[in-house]
Write a protein that holds these residues in place. Structure first.
Motif, PDB file in Angstrom:
ATOM      1  N   LEU A  60       0.825  -1.217   0.000  1.00 14.88           N
ATOM      2  CA  LEU A  60       0.000   0.000   0.000  1.00 14.88           C
ATOM      3  C   LEU A  60       0.859   1.267   0.000  1.00 14.88           C
ATOM      4  N   ARG A  61       1.903   1.274   0.809  1.00 13.54           N
ATOM      5  CA  ARG A  61       2.781   2.445   0.855  1.00 13.54           C
ATOM      6  C   ARG A  61       3.482   2.653  -0.487  1.00 13.54           C
ATOM      7  N   LEU A  62       3.938   1.572  -1.088  1.00 14.69           N
ATOM      8  CA  LEU A  62       4.634   1.695  -2.376  1.00 14.69           C
ATOM      9  C   LEU A  62       3.684   2.066  -3.510  1.00 14.69           C
ATOM     10  N   ALA A  63       2.449   1.589  -3.443  1.00 14.93           N
ATOM     11  CA  ALA A  63       1.477   1.926  -4.493  1.00 14.93           C
ATOM     12  C   ALA A  63       1.240   3.430  -4.545  1.00 14.93           C
ATOM     13  N   GLY A  64       1.293   4.098  -3.406  1.00 12.02           N
ATOM     14  CA  GLY A  64       1.071   5.535  -3.372  1.00 12.02           C
ATOM     15  C   GLY A  64       2.324   6.359  -3.586  1.00 12.02           C
ATOM     16  N   LEU A  65       3.467   5.713  -3.678  1.00 13.17           N
ATOM     17  CA  LEU A  65       4.735   6.425  -3.769  1.00 13.17           C
ATOM     18  C   LEU A  65       5.020   6.965  -5.167  1.00 13.17           C
ATOM     19  N   GLY A  66       4.662   6.188  -6.180  1.00 15.05           N
ATOM     20  CA  GLY A  66       4.862   6.647  -7.548  1.00 15.05           C
ATOM     21  C   GLY A  66       6.285   6.567  -8.068  1.00 15.05           C
ATOM     22  N   VAL A  67       7.098   5.642  -7.540  1.00 10.82           N
ATOM     23  CA  VAL A  67       8.442   5.431  -8.074  1.00 10.82           C
ATOM     24  C   VAL A  67       8.548   4.002  -8.603  1.00 10.82           C
ATOM     25  N   ALA A  68       9.564   3.769  -9.409  1.00 10.61           N
ATOM     26  CA  ALA A  68       9.782   2.439  -9.962  1.00 10.61           C
ATOM     27  C   ALA A  68      10.113   1.450  -8.847  1.00 10.61           C
ATOM     28  N   VAL A  69       9.431   0.301  -8.879  1.00 11.17           N
ATOM     29  CA  VAL A  69       9.659  -0.766  -7.908  1.00 11.17           C
ATOM     30  C   VAL A  69      10.099  -2.006  -8.683  1.00 11.17           C
ATOM     31  N   TYR A  70      11.266  -2.526  -8.352  1.00 10.65           N
ATOM     32  CA  TYR A  70      11.825  -3.720  -8.982  1.00 10.65           C
ATOM     33  C   TYR A  70      11.669  -4.885  -8.017  1.00 10.65           C
ATOM     34  N   ALA A  71      11.216  -6.032  -8.533  1.00  7.90           N
ATOM     35  CA  ALA A  71      10.989  -7.212  -7.705  1.00  7.90           C
ATOM     36  C   ALA A  71      11.199  -8.456  -8.559  1.00  7.90           C
ATOM     37  N   PRO A  72      11.361  -9.630  -7.928  1.00  8.91           N
ATOM     38  CA  PRO A  72      11.509 -10.853  -8.715  1.00  8.91           C
ATOM     39  C   PRO A  72      10.343 -11.031  -9.688  1.00  8.91           C
ATOM     40  N   ALA A  73      10.663 -11.411 -10.907  1.00 10.04           N
ATOM     41  CA  ALA A  73       9.636 -11.588 -11.937  1.00 10.04           C
ATOM     42  C   ALA A  73       8.587 -12.609 -11.517  1.00 10.04           C
ATOM     43  N   ASP A  74       8.970 -13.608 -10.720  1.00 11.25           N
ATOM     44  CA  ASP A  74       8.047 -14.659 -10.290  1.00 11.25           C
ATOM     45  C   ASP A  74       7.317 -14.332  -8.986  1.00 11.25           C
ATOM     46  N   ALA A  75       7.538 -13.154  -8.430  1.00  8.06           N
ATOM     47  CA  ALA A  75       6.888 -12.800  -7.164  1.00  8.06           C
ATOM     48  C   ALA A  75       5.396 -12.574  -7.372  1.00  8.06           C
ATOM     49  N   ASN A  76       4.620 -12.915  -6.356  1.00 11.06           N
ATOM     50  CA  ASN A  76       3.174 -12.708  -6.371  1.00 11.06           C
ATOM     51  C   ASN A  76       2.877 -11.447  -5.558  1.00 11.06           C
ATOM     52  N   ILE A  77       2.826 -10.293  -6.248  1.00 10.63           N
ATOM     53  CA  ILE A  77       2.611  -9.012  -5.574  1.00 10.63           C
ATOM     54  C   ILE A  77       1.406  -8.334  -6.203  1.00 10.63           C
ATOM     55  N   PRO A  78       0.207  -8.644  -5.706  1.00  5.38           N
ATOM     56  CA  PRO A  78      -0.992  -8.013  -6.266  1.00  5.38           C
ATOM     57  C   PRO A  78      -1.090  -6.542  -5.870  1.00  5.38           C
ATOM     58  N   ARG A  79      -1.836  -5.789  -6.656  1.00  4.38           N
ATOM     59  CA  ARG A  79      -2.152  -4.376  -6.407  1.00  4.38           C
ATOM     60  C   ARG A  79      -0.948  -3.449  -6.486  1.00  4.38           C
ATOM     61  N   LEU A  80       0.135  -3.903  -7.107  1.00  4.37           N
ATOM     62  CA  LEU A  80       1.300  -3.034  -7.269  1.00  4.37           C
ATOM     63  C   LEU A  80       1.989  -3.371  -8.584  1.00  4.37           C
ATOM     64  N   GLU A  81       2.204  -2.363  -9.391  1.00  2.00           N
ATOM     65  CA  GLU A  81       2.936  -2.564 -10.641  1.00  2.00           C
ATOM     66  C   GLU A  81       4.429  -2.591 -10.331  1.00  2.00           C
ATOM     67  N   VAL A  82       5.083  -3.681 -10.721  1.00  2.00           N
ATOM     68  CA  VAL A  82       6.518  -3.813 -10.492  1.00  2.00           C
ATOM     69  C   VAL A  82       7.226  -4.115 -11.799  1.00  2.00           C
ATOM     70  N   ILE A  83       8.505  -3.844 -11.817  1.00  2.00           N
ATOM     71  CA  ILE A  83       9.361  -4.214 -12.940  1.00  2.00           C
ATOM     72  C   ILE A  83       9.988  -5.552 -12.565  1.00  2.00           C
ATOM     73  N   GLY A  84       9.663  -6.598 -13.308  1.00  2.00           N
ATOM     74  CA  GLY A  84      10.140  -7.943 -12.993  1.00  2.00           C
ATOM     75  C   GLY A  84      11.610  -8.123 -13.300  1.00  2.00           C
ATOM     76  N   VAL A  85      12.305  -8.761 -12.378  1.00  2.00           N
ATOM     77  CA  VAL A  85      13.742  -8.990 -12.489  1.00  2.00           C
ATOM     78  C   VAL A  85      14.006 -10.484 -12.327  1.00  2.00           C
ATOM     79  N   SER A  86      14.961 -11.000 -13.090  1.00  2.00           N
ATOM     80  CA  SER A  86      15.357 -12.407 -12.983  1.00  2.00           C
ATOM     81  C   SER A  86      16.795 -12.505 -12.485  1.00  2.00           C
ATOM     82  N   SER A  87      17.121 -13.636 -11.899  1.00  2.00           N
ATOM     83  CA  SER A  87      18.484 -13.857 -11.421  1.00  2.00           C
ATOM     84  C   SER A  87      19.458 -13.723 -12.576  1.00  2.00           C
ATOM     85  N   GLY A  88      20.546 -13.032 -12.323  1.00  2.00           N
ATOM     86  CA  GLY A  88      21.556 -12.790 -13.355  1.00  2.00           C
ATOM     87  C   GLY A  88      21.366 -11.471 -14.084  1.00  2.00           C
TER      88      GLY A  88
END
Length: 198
Positions: A52-80
């Motif tokens: 919730l805090r990150l959804a309102g922040l408005g900055v790029a959020v990078y997370a594992p591509a396979d992560a289950n993170i509903p309600r937040l747009e993330v940029i998916g990242v893979s190992s390597g």
């Protein structure tokens, strides 16, 4: 570079006016995100990501591509993966959360190596295949023992190490863990209280 530790696994990095925050979870202070240019998330557990805090922040959020993170747009990242964010060079390593007792399901977990010097592993004890100057070492978790934290520091052999993942233990327990890490590792181990910087 200025490193500020916040509660639990949240770390704020500042360099030449740019701010990168790693793992701002539900227990971390909102001040960690003030002026943040981007956020790295190691995995989907709430102690590492406050959706919730990150959804309102408005900055790029990078997370594992396979992560289950509903309600937040993330940029998916893979190992390597190697990329630059907020002027920090980032390499994603590892891939899975540390083993959880009783075969409970784990999840995608990436560690991040920043500027070839600082390593935040999230909830894993993945040993990267390169030298590390500054290690952010999980101090406690329901998925680990103190001996594993000590062995992790010894395997990586950083120039310095700081505890993260420590919000679930009281001061007596924290003192014990810090004592063991300082005594058993030769890597400039030091505990930073939330809000303290180096």
């Amino acid at each position: 570079m200025r490193i500020t530790k916040y509660t639990h696994s949240c770390v704020r990095l500042e360099h030449e006016g740019r701010v990168l925050v790693i793992d701002p979870g539900v227990w971390s202070e909102s001040a960690a995100l003030t002026g943040a240019d981007a956020v790295l998330v190691t995995h989907e557990h709430a102690d590492h990501i406050d959706v919730l805090r990150l959804a309102g922040l408005g900055v790029a959020v990078y997370a594992p591509a396979d992560a289950n993170i509903p309600r937040l747009e993330v940029i998916g990242v893979s190992s390597g993966a190697e990329f630059t964010v907020a002027d920090f060079r980032v390499r994603a390593v590892g891939g899975r959360h540390a083993f959880i007792y009783g075969g409970q399901p784990d999840c995608a977990n990436l560690g991040y190596i920043l500027d070839e010097a600082i390593y935040h592993p999230g909830d894993s004890l993945h040993v990267p295949d390169q030298p590390i100057e500054t290690l952010l070492v999980p101090a406690q978790g329901s998925w680990m023992k103190t001996a594993e934290a000590i062995d992790f520091v010894k395997a990586i052999k950083p120039q310095r190490a700081f505890a993260i993942h420590d919000a679930q233990i009281n001061d007596r327990g924290l003192s014990s863990v810090n004592g063991w890490l300082a005594e058993e590792t030769d890597n400039g181990y030091r505990y930073l209280r939330p809000g303290e910087s180096v």
